[in-house]
Write an enzyme that holds these catalytic residues in place. Structure first.
Site, short mmCIF file in Angstrom:
data_model
loop_
_atom_site.label_atom_id
_atom_site.label_comp_id
_atom_site.label_asym_id
_atom_site.label_seq_id
_atom_site.Cartn_x
_atom_site.Cartn_y
_atom_site.Cartn_z
N LYS A 262 0.84 -1.20 0.00
CA LYS A 262 0.00 0.00 0.00
C LYS A 262 0.88 1.25 0.00
CE LYS A 262 -3.15 2.53 3.09
NZ LYS A 262 -3.81 2.49 4.41
N ASP A 267 -2.42 10.38 4.23
CA ASP A 267 -3.85 10.07 4.34
C ASP A 267 -4.56 11.08 5.24
OD1 ASP A 267 -6.32 8.91 4.28
OD2 ASP A 267 -5.81 7.26 5.64
N LYS A 274 -10.05 12.98 8.70
CA LYS A 274 -9.56 12.56 10.01
C LYS A 274 -9.47 13.76 10.94
CE LYS A 274 -6.32 8.98 8.29
NZ LYS A 274 -6.84 7.80 8.99
N ASP A 285 1.59 6.00 5.93
CA ASP A 285 0.60 5.14 5.29
C ASP A 285 1.12 4.49 4.01
OD1 ASP A 285 -1.84 4.06 5.89
OD2 ASP A 285 -3.01 5.52 4.77
N ASP A 344 -12.06 7.38 4.12
CA ASP A 344 -10.87 7.12 4.93
C ASP A 344 -10.50 5.64 4.94
OD1 ASP A 344 -8.72 7.75 6.53
OD2 ASP A 344 -9.85 7.67 8.40
N GLU A 346 -9.45 3.89 2.41
CA GLU A 346 -9.01 3.97 1.02
C GLU A 346 -7.95 2.95 0.65
OE1 GLU A 346 -5.66 5.09 2.95
OE2 GLU A 346 -7.66 5.81 3.41
N ARG A 348 -7.76 -0.27 1.07
CA ARG A 348 -8.32 -1.46 0.44
C ARG A 348 -8.77 -1.18 -1.00
NH1 ARG A 348 -12.34 -1.48 5.37
NH2 ARG A 348 -10.39 -0.63 6.17
#
Length: 492
Positions: A262, A267, A274, A285, A344, A346, A348
Site C-alpha cells: 500500500k 492520508d 480525520k 501510510d 478514509d 481507502e 483497500r
C-alpha cells in the site's frame, strides 16, 4: 562493518569493547570466573553490587584498567539459555551498538557460543548491531554522522569460519541497507515523498542483475483499468503512480511470487476527514509500499532462484474539489464493485487493483503489506502485525519466518460469516463493515480480489511506525516486513 571469526580464548582478545552474553543465573560460569581472576576479583564484586543475574535485557559495563587486552568488558543478560533464539542475539547486537556508541569505540568483540543454529545467531547478532545504528538526520541542522562499529570479532575456542557462517553474516549485511531504505522512505515529509517521488526512488534503488522497473502514470493506470487508484487520487493535485518491479533470476525460477504494498503517501481521510491529531503521522501510510520497494531492491544481492513481481499503487488521499464521495461506486478489473461509504478506508480500494492485477498472472503466492486498519492496532498493539491468509501452508511459512526475524506476526481469522457486514445495497460490497472486527472485514474485502491464488495479507498498521525509540529503531519508520519478506523468499 567488517566481521571476523577467531578461534581464541576471551582473555586474549584485544579490542575496545568485549561483550560476554550471560545466561540467567549463570554468573558463576567458568568463563566469568576466569575473567574475574584476571581482574583480581573486581568483576565478581561488581556483579554482586549491581545484583546482575543475567536476566534478559540486563547489562553490566566494567572498565578493565589494563588487566585485560580489552579496554571495556560488557556483560549482557540473555535470559534462560534454553530459550535464547535469533531475537535474543539480535537484541544483544543492538545493545552492543548502543554501548559502543556511548563509549565512542569502533572495535568490538563478542564471545559467540550459541547452543543451537550458529548461522542464524551470527546473522541476528550482526543484524542487531547494524539496525540499532540507524538515524534519520536529513533535516537536522546540527546533525553529525553516527559513529558505527567498524569491526566486529566473533570468537570462542574452536570457532571456525565456515561457508555457511560467512554466508549468513553476508546476507544480514546485504539486507540491512534495504531496511534503512524503507525507513528513509517512511520518514521523509509527505510533501517530499509523493507518488512521483516513490516511483523515482524505485527506479533509483531497484537496479542490478534481473531487476526492471516500470512506473505507470495516470494514462497508463486508466488504460489498465485500475479504477480504485484513480478514485482515491481524485482529490489530489499530485498524479498517482503504479509501480511495477520485476525480478527474474538467472536460472530457472523455482517459484513465482507477487508482493504488493500500500502506497498512500499521506492520508487525510479524504472527505471523511480525520481529526488533526490523527493526521500527524499519516506519512506512514505508504510503509507497505516502502517495504516492497526495499525488499525488491535487495534481490540481486541475494541471488535467489525465485521470480518476484512487486506492485505499489501510490497516491495521497486528500479532500480536493473533485474528491470521491461517500456513496460512489468503483468497478474493478475483475468485475467486482465496491460502494465507498467512508473515504478514509481507502487503502483497500487501491490494494484491490493490485491484487486483481496480480491474480491474473497466477503466481504461486501473493503477499500484500498495508497499514490498513486501526482495528488491528486495537487488537494487537504496536509491536505485532496481523496475518490473514486463504492458504494455511503460506501462513505457517510466514509465521516461521517472522519468528526468525523478530518481526512479530499473529494470525487472525477470515470469518466467512462476517461477509454479511460488508454487503452493499447497490454494489457487490461496501468498503467498511460494522463497529467491530474492522481488521477482519478489511481482509475479507481484499480476499474478493485474489481468486484462487494462495494469498496472505499483513496488516502492519501497528509495527510500521515507532512512537518512541526502541532497541532496533529510533522513533519513526521501522522498515517492518522487509526482513520477513526476504526470509520467506530465501526459503523458496
Amino acid at each position: 562493518m567488517e566481521v571476523r571469526f577467531r578461534d581464541s580464548a576471551a582473555e586474549r582478545i584485544k579490542t575496545d569493547l568485549l561483550l560476554i552474553p550471560v545466561g540467567e543465573k549463570n554468573t558463576e560460569a567458568p568463563l566469568l570466573r576466569q575473567l574475574d581472576r584476571r581482574l583480581k576479583g573486581g568483576l565478581r564484586r561488581r556483579i554482586d553490587q549491581c545484583k546482575f543475574t543475567g536476566a534478559a535485557g540486563s547489562a553490566l559495563l566494567y572498565a578493565t584498567a589494563g588487566a585485560l587486552p580489552a579496554t571495556h568488558l560488557l556483560l549482557i543478560g540473555i535470559g534462560p539459555l534454553s530459550e535464547a533464539g535469533s531475537d535474543t542475539w539480535r537484541k544483544t547486537g543492538a545493545r552492543l551498538r548502543k554501548d559502543a556508541g556511548g563509549l565512542a569505540v569502533s572495535d568490538c568483540a563478542v564471545y559467540f557460543s550459541p547452543e543451537r543454529d550458529g548461522e542464524s545467531a551470527a546473522a541476528a547478532l550482526v543484524e542487531g548491531a547494524l539496525l540499532a545504528g540507524y538515524q534519520f538526520n536529513k533535516y537536522r541542522s546540527n546533525a553529525k554522522p553516527p559513529a558505527g562499529i567498524k569491526s566486529l570479532t566473533l570468537f570462542r575456542a574452536g570457532l571456525k569460519r565456515t561457508a555457511a557462517l560467512a554466508k549468513s553474516v553476508d546476507a544480514a549485511q546485504a539486507i540491512t541497507p534495504a531496511v534503512f531504505l524503507a525507513r528513509d522512505l517512511v520518514n521523509e515529509p509527505p510533501s517530499v515523498a509523493t507518488a512521483r517521488f516513490l516511483g523515482d526512488q524505485a527506479a533509483r534503488h531497484c537496479r542490478g542483475r534481473g531487476l526492471s522497473v516500470e512506473v505507470w502514470g495516470k494514462n497508463k493506470i486508466a488504460s489498465m483499468k485500475l479504477a480504485g487508484l484513480l478514485a482515491v487520487n481524485r482529490g489530489s493535485h499530485e498524479e498517482p503512480r503504479f509501480i511495477k518491479i520485476h525480478y527474474k533470476p538467472m536460472g530457472k525460477a523455482k517459484k513465482r511470487v507477487t508482493l504488493i504494498g500500500k502506497g498512500i503517501t499521506f492520508d487525510s481521510g479524504g472527505l471523511s476527514l480525520k481529526p488533526s491529531k490523527s493526521m500527524e503521522t499519516m506519512k506512514l501510510d505508504m510503509a507497505g509500499g516502502a517495504a516492497v520497494i526495499a525488499a525488491m531492491s535487495c534481490l540481486p544481492k541475494l541471488g535467489l532462484d525465485v521470480e518476484v513481481t512487486g506492485y505499489v499503487p501510490t497516491t495521497d488521499n486528500l479532500p480536493g474539489h473533485n474528491a470521491q464521495k461517500p456513496g460512489d461506486v468503483i468497478g474493478y478489473l475483475n468485475g467486482k464493485t465496491i460502494e465507498v461509504l467512508n473515504t478514509d478506508a481507502e487503502g483497500r480500494l487501491i490494494l484491490a487493483d493490485a491484487l486483481a492485477l496480480g491474480a491474473q498472472q497466477k503466481p504461486d503466492y501473493m503477499i500484500d503489506l498495508a497499514t490498513l486498519t486501526g482495528a488491528c492496532m486495537v487488537a494487537l498493539g504496536n509491536q505485532v502485525a496481523g496475518l490473514f491468509s486463504n492458504h494455511q501452508p503460506l501462513a505457517d511459512a510466514l509465521l516461521h519466518c517472522s519468528a526468525e526475524t523478530g518481526e512479530k506476526l499473529w494470525q487472525l481469522p477470515l470469518v466467512n460469516e462476517y461477509k454479511e457486514m460488508i454487503k452493499s445495497s447497490v454494489a457487490d460490497m461496501k468498503n467498511i463493515g460494522g463497529a467491530h472486527a474492522g481488521a477482519i472485514t478489511a481482509a475479507l474485502i481484499l480476499q474478493e480480489f485474489v481468486g484462487e491464488v494462495p494469498w496472505a495479507h499483513l496488516d502492519i498498521a501497528g509495527p510500521a511506525f515507532a512512537d518512541s525509540d526502541n532497541a532496533l529503531s529510533p522513533k519513526g519508520g521501522t522498515g517492518f516486513g522487509v526482513r520477513t519478506l526476504l526470509k520467506f523468499l530465501s526459503t523458496l
